[in-house]
Design a protein around this motif. Sequence first.
Motif, PDB file in Angstrom:
ATOM      1  N   VAL A 105       0.790  -1.129  -0.027  1.00  0.00           N
ATOM      2  CA  VAL A 105      -0.010  -0.034   0.034  1.00  0.00           C
ATOM      3  C   VAL A 105       1.023   1.224   0.057  1.00  0.00           C
ATOM      4  CG1 VAL A 105      -1.902  -1.046   1.131  1.00  0.00           C
ATOM      5  CG2 VAL A 105       0.010   0.166   2.594  1.00  0.00           C
ATOM      6  N   CYS A 154      -3.756  -6.810  -0.756  1.00  0.00           N
ATOM      7  CA  CYS A 154      -3.053  -5.441  -0.284  1.00  0.00           C
ATOM      8  C   CYS A 154      -2.107  -5.868   0.750  1.00  0.00           C
ATOM      9  CB  CYS A 154      -3.875  -4.475   0.364  1.00  0.00           C
ATOM     10  SG  CYS A 154      -5.233  -3.875  -0.992  1.00  0.00           S
ATOM     11  N   MET A 165      -5.455   0.399   3.525  1.00  0.00           N
ATOM     12  CA  MET A 165      -6.443  -0.744   3.292  1.00  0.00           C
ATOM     13  C   MET A 165      -7.884  -0.427   3.237  1.00  0.00           C
ATOM     14  SD  MET A 165      -4.237  -3.789   4.810  1.00  0.00           S
ATOM     15  CE  MET A 165      -2.695  -4.362   4.152  1.00  0.00           C
ATOM     16  N   VAL A 185      -6.156  -8.812   2.609  1.00  0.00           N
ATOM     17  CA  VAL A 185      -5.204  -7.985   3.282  1.00  0.00           C
ATOM     18  C   VAL A 185      -4.238  -8.806   4.362  1.00  0.00           C
ATOM     19  CG1 VAL A 185      -6.787  -6.114   3.688  1.00  0.00           C
ATOM     20  CG2 VAL A 185      -6.753  -7.695   5.240  1.00  0.00           C
TER      21      VAL A 185
END
Length: 221
Positions: A105, A154, A165, A185
């Motif tokens: 990210v 991510c 996120m 995530v």
Amino acid sequence: MAAASGEPEADILTQIAGALARGQQKRVQTLCRQALAQGVAPQDILSGGLIQGMNRLGEDFSANRAFVPEMLMAARCMTAALAELKPLMTGEAGRTVGRACIGTVRGDMHDIGKNLVKIMLEGSGVEVVDLGVDVTPEQFVETAQRESCRIIACSSLLTTTMQEMRRVVALAEEKGIRDRVKIFVGGAPISQSFCDEIGADVYTEDAAAAARAAVEALNRA
């Protein structure tokens, strides 16, 4: 063309899995070439040898019996072997289970974990669009739209960047694609509770688990 006998094929695939788990790149490549010469299909080498080796190492990693250096060596083995096998995998055998875009990210330049997940995804038959590091929410969502990705993955290693996120999830909602993509995530500061809090779909603790979850999600889609 299949190998003439199941036993020799199983034996060489076991050797490939073991060599990959030990990070022996030259031996993995040599064994893959031997398997091809014996008539073992490229897809069988991938699923029965390479992926089995990564799965074995992934289980050891999850149980703290293997560590990041071993995973990186195995990832290099997988990359080298896939470079030789992919051109030979055509038709049904070369089809992927789906497409994912992956990146670290915005504000975060770490890529080891992201790269491990990418290798595991590719080894499991997922086509991966790698966005690299310092990826904005707009880049994640626009890529998913443009490339028809069904997974947005991510990664974040920093507590100062993990809130990005949340913005990816919100932007996917805003752009009207939230019901078409699963948002994964992961990273050191990420937890299941954080995943639930921001409305993401999947949290996993390591690359092997991420690949398994991705294949399951794509097969259900």
